[in-house]
Design a protein around this motif. Structure first.
Motif, PDB file in Angstrom:
ATOM      1  N   HIS B  14       0.909  -1.168  -0.091  1.00  0.00           N
ATOM      2  CA  HIS B  14       0.003   0.071  -0.173  1.00  0.00           C
ATOM      3  C   HIS B  14       0.888   1.180  -0.015  1.00  0.00           C
ATOM      4  CE1 HIS B  14      -3.798   2.010   0.360  1.00  0.00           C
ATOM      5  NE2 HIS B  14      -3.321   2.796   1.140  1.00  0.00           N
ATOM      6  N   THR B  47      -2.653   0.506   8.876  1.00  0.00           N
ATOM      7  CA  THR B  47      -2.826   0.496   7.412  1.00  0.00           C
ATOM      8  C   THR B  47      -3.219  -0.887   7.026  1.00  0.00           C
ATOM      9  OG1 THR B  47      -1.091   2.076   7.322  1.00  0.00           O
ATOM     10  CG2 THR B  47      -1.670   1.199   5.496  1.00  0.00           C
ATOM     11  N   HIS B  51      -7.100  -2.685   5.455  1.00  0.00           N
ATOM     12  CA  HIS B  51      -7.594  -3.294   4.323  1.00  0.00           C
ATOM     13  C   HIS B  51      -8.479  -4.593   4.491  1.00  0.00           C
ATOM     14  CE1 HIS B  51      -3.833  -1.451   2.675  1.00  0.00           C
ATOM     15  NE2 HIS B  51      -4.308  -1.743   1.443  1.00  0.00           N
ATOM     16  N   PRO B  58      -5.726  -2.322  -1.839  1.00  0.00           N
ATOM     17  CA  PRO B  58      -4.515  -2.542  -2.138  1.00  0.00           C
ATOM     18  C   PRO B  58      -3.945  -1.746  -3.273  1.00  0.00           C
ATOM     19  CG  PRO B  58      -5.535  -4.728  -2.045  1.00  0.00           C
ATOM     20  CD  PRO B  58      -6.486  -3.533  -1.958  1.00  0.00           C
ATOM     21  N   THR B  59      -2.758  -1.296  -3.287  1.00  0.00           N
ATOM     22  CA  THR B  59      -2.174  -0.549  -4.371  1.00  0.00           C
ATOM     23  C   THR B  59      -1.716  -1.682  -5.184  1.00  0.00           C
ATOM     24  OG1 THR B  59      -1.371   1.050  -2.774  1.00  0.00           O
ATOM     25  CG2 THR B  59      -0.462   1.305  -5.113  1.00  0.00           C
TER      26      THR B  59
END
Lengths: 288, 278, 260
Positions: B14, B47, B51, B58-59
């Motif tokens: 992330h 962080t 999620h 999620p990146t």
């Protein structure tokens, strides 16, 4: 009898908040001497914060309510002086790091108190430098306050009171809302204030681990009263009392008390320091 | 896809503002697990946990929660399975009575009124708040407000309960209350994750510890094992609880190094003391 | 997230004392209000463009403001002619007549509004919050007012952060802010509004106690850490602004730049 006059003297103080039916604190009697470090422990709602607010006049001047008794700071009755005047002698640091910082940057916040006291600008600069040095925040002058960590914020608050040259520092649960790193930072500053500056310190906490190591005296509060007073060693060996009122006993102290009960430790062996305990246990085991 | 797994992350990254908050997290969390995630502020623990109910996506990589991919599922949908109790109860409480407050979550899930009322009663009793249903939450003490916040989330009957820093600002009595409540909530068909800095609390609650530092998981395993790994803990600016540290220094005399509490250490010393000491 | 418009750069305008820039702001405001003739108001607005360019301001950060200005300006140009009846007719659509007077007013007011809406952002982009507060303090505004302003600057990021946290916490309980009718969406804001308000009240109580504890109000006056000194450039600029303002008043009194 030659005794040094106490710098803070609380005489039979009781106080009830305006919106409450029962008193928050009752018949408090307490004395603090010059350069002493007094720790006040007790569960939430025991009256620790209320007591602190009585020391610099916030109670009764700002909050109203029912106040009886007398608090003397350097011999002057807090009822007859304004809060802002008392602030020259007593610096207060509160539990919430966020709502006691009003400067846009650190330097501005530390300057706030001295500015109110009409200290000339060049002297303020000197005081800021000194205060930031002691709180290990040198170089943070232009940091924006909202970017600081919890520990940094509390240290800035301490620096702000140092800049006012208050000789008495009252800290109300200063590390409660901090993470372990922040707690250590703040305690290290408080410790150096005690050891290097000789400040008079009054600190409340519902945790006891650090106060056990640094305080000269401990007062235990419960349900609005002081139930016991003494040195850390005296207080923390009474695990029955502390368990009853739900105050955590420092783990080292609890172990010593348990060992004493089993006959494995003598009263002399009681300690609150980890290193000391290890040494004593090691030597016991080696002798076996 | 095993139905014993509540959460599975694969290669989870992330990034925000060019900062990598999470760097390649791969974990599985199963039903019945009681986990404490430890680490300093900035290590990525919050962080990561955000999620799990879709607050963050999620990146890179994927997160599956109860067989649903979080990238395609809304937070409101995931709220049916994942309950998240925020650190400060005052960020949640807004109703006139505790009953209404607890009813908020189930009502949002679109449940019929009788079901909502039933869940409110159960949550009240689970959190020890049965006599206070009609009380005005804003006048209660901090410990009670914390329980109201937990009860509000419990009423949604989550299969995964996440509690963010249940210990910050709590006094000892409050901590013991939260511990007792969490013990009652442990269930082989549910998972509980707490995020905390408090080693003492983690020692007493968690079966499994996940230690994070700088966006990565640096340790993951049973509580007793992790507490012995002082170098790993140091990297996360953590130290084992005091009794554990003392026990480790006395290993050569026969003391178990993995004592988690004063009571355990005391028992060990008693065991080895045998003859009375001088 | 950026909480202020300020961009630290080196330019003439950046280096001016904040008090000077405040005087400039007031001058521009007054001039804009004095005149309505498009030639005059356009000149005034052009001077602001010049200031923007010489301060090396980045247009990208100003985009929201520029869009708002463009919108308001267009509305002015379109609506005034509809409103104003007298004058020579230039064009007519059925019963709608566009007169030269109407257009005059429309364009003139458009530039006036553009001026009024752009001086503020230009000031904020060239002056840091600290300097702004220092400027107000040195202009001898009552400290309580200045303090209120600086405290608002200080807490703005914190309040925004809290609102974001509250929103997340309630979303985790199934609150869906973007669904439902207008009324429903309004009601859904309550679980966010109420905690925000209550936390603000608690914070202000703590703040009040903290401020008193730092001797606020101990004496009638107070010193100020930040020392501002007017330089020659500032004095020259002051003189220019005041002269222009005086000239503007004179022109207006003579009847220029407006219509009867």
């Amino acid at each position: 009898m030659n005794s040094v006059a106490p710098v803070v003297s609380v005489q039979n103080v009781s106080y009830r908040y305006p919106t409450s039916s029962k008193p928050a604190i009752s018949n408090i009697n307490l004395e603090v001497k010059q350069s002493e470090f007094l720790g006040i422990i007790g569960p939430s709602e025991a009256g620790k914060t209320t007591l602190c607010l009585c020391l610099n006049g916030i109670i009764p001047h700002l909050i109203g309510g029912d106040f009886t008794g007398r608090v003397d700071v350097y011999g002057a009755d807090t009822r007859s002086r304004r809060v802002c005047e008392l602030a020259e002698n007593i610096g207060m640091v509160f539990e919430d790091p966020e709502t006691q910082l009003f400067g846009l940057v650190v330097e501005e916040d530390v300057a706030f108190g001295p500015e109110n006291l009409r200290v000339p600008p060049h002297e303020i600069r000197g005081r800021i430098q000194e205060a930031l040095n002691i709180t290990k925040l040198s170089g943070f002058e232009n940091r924006e306050t909202f970017t600081l960590s919890g520990g940094q914020k509390q240290r800035t608050a301490i620096a702000s009171t140092l800049a006012m040259k208050s000789s008495i520092l009252v800290l109300d649960e200063p590390t409660t809302n901090l993470d372990p790193v922040g707690k250590l930072e703040v305690f290290s500053v408080i410790r150096s204030l005690k050891e290097q500056q000789g400040s008079t310190i009054i600190m409340t906490d519902h945790n006891t681990e650090h106060l056990a190591m640094f305080a000269d005296r401990i007062a235990v509060m419960y349900d609005g009263s002081i139930v016991r007073e003494g040195t850390p060693n005296e207080i923390f060996r009474d695990i029955d009392l502390l368990d009853k009122i739900r105050v955590p006993v420092p783990e080292v102290g609890r172990l010593c008390a348990l060992l004493e009960r089993e006959g494995l430790f003598k009263p002399d062996d009681f300690t609150l320091t980890e290193e000391d305990l290890e040494k004593k246990l090691t030597s016991r085991f080696q002798r076996k | 896809m095993s139905s014993q797994v509540s959460i599975r992350t694969k290669g989870l990254w992330h990034t925000f503002d060019n900062f990598h908050a999470l760097r390649g997290i791969d974990i599985d969390i199963g039903l019945g697990e009681n986990i404490a995630i430890l680490g300093q502020n900035g290590s990525g623990k919050t962080t990561l946990v955000k999620h799990f109910n879709g607050l963050l996506k999620p990146t890179r990589g994927s997160v599956e929660v109860f067989d649903r991919n979080t990238t395609d599922t809304s937070t409101a949908e995931l709220a049916r399975f994942v309950g998240y109790v925020y650190q400060n109860p005052d960020h949640q409480i807004f109703s006139d009575t505790i009953r209404e407050e607890i009813a908020f979550g189930p009502t949002n899930l679109g449940l019929p009124r009788e079901e909502v009322e039933k869940r409110v009663e159960e949550a009240l009793s689970l959190a020890g708040l049965s006599g206070f249903a009609g009380s005005y939450p804003f006048t209660l003490g901090k410990g009670m407000r914390e329980r109201v916040a937990v009860a509000s989330v419990l009423a949604m009957l989550p299969k995964l309960l996440i509690i963010d820093e249940p210990t910050t600002g709590m006094d000892y009595s409050g901590l013991l209350g939260v511990l007792r409540m969490l013990e009652r909530l442990k269930d082989p068909k549910k998972s509980i994750i707490i995020i905390t800095h408090d080693m003492w609390f983690a020692a007493r609650f968690a079966d499994r510890l996940i230690i994070m530092s700088e966006g990565e998981i640096i340790a993951d395993g049973p509580t007793r094992e992790i507490f012995l790994r002082e170098e790993i803990l140091e990297k996360a600016f953590l130290r084992p609880p005091q009794p554990t540290r003392i026990a480790q220094k006395l290993v050569r005399f026969g003391i178990r190094p993995d004592c988690l509490s004063v009571e355990e250490l005391f028992a060990e010393i008693q065991r080895l003391a045998g003859k009375p000491w001088q | 997230m950026r909480y202020s418009l300020f961009e630290p750069k080196t330019s003439f305008v950046h280096s001016l004392d904040p008090r000077t820039k405040l005087v400039w702001l007031l001058t521009m405001f007054s001039l804009a209000v004095l005149f309505v003739d498009p030639l005059f108001t356009m000149t005034i607005f052009a001077s602001i463009i010049v200031v923007m360019v010489t301060s090396k301001l980045s247009i990208s950060r100003l985009l929201p403001q520029l869009r708002a200005i463009a919108l308001v300006a267009c509305m002015s140009v379109l609506l005034w002619p509809i409103w104003i009846k007298p004058g020579n007719v230039l064009v007519s659509f059925g019963s709608l007549r566009i007169t030269d007077l109407g257009l005059f007013m429309g364009v003139g007011v458009a530039f006036r509004l553009a001026t009024l809406m752009s001086v503020g952002p230009v000031f904020l982009m060239t002056t840091s919050q600290r300097d702004f507060i220092a400027g107000l303090t040195h202009l001898k505004l009552p400290y309580k007012v200045v303090f209120l302003l600086s405290t608002s600057f200080r807490f703005l990021p914190a309040v925004i952060g809290e609102i974001a946290t509250i929103t997340e916490a309630q979303a985790s309980r199934g609150l869906e802010l973007d669904k439902g009718s207008i009324l429903e969406r309004f009601r859904k804001r309550l679980p966010i509004l109420i905690p925000t308000i209550i936390l603000s009240i608690k914070s202000s109580q703590n703040l009040a106690i903290a401020i008193e504890s730092r001797a606020f109000g101990a004496y009638k006056d107070r010193t100020c850490l930040s020392e501002l000194k007017l330089r020659r450039a500032d004095c020259v600029f002051y003189v220019i602004c005041l002269s222009v303002l005086a000239f503007g008043f004179w022109l207006r009194l003579q009847g220029y730049g407006t219509i009867e």
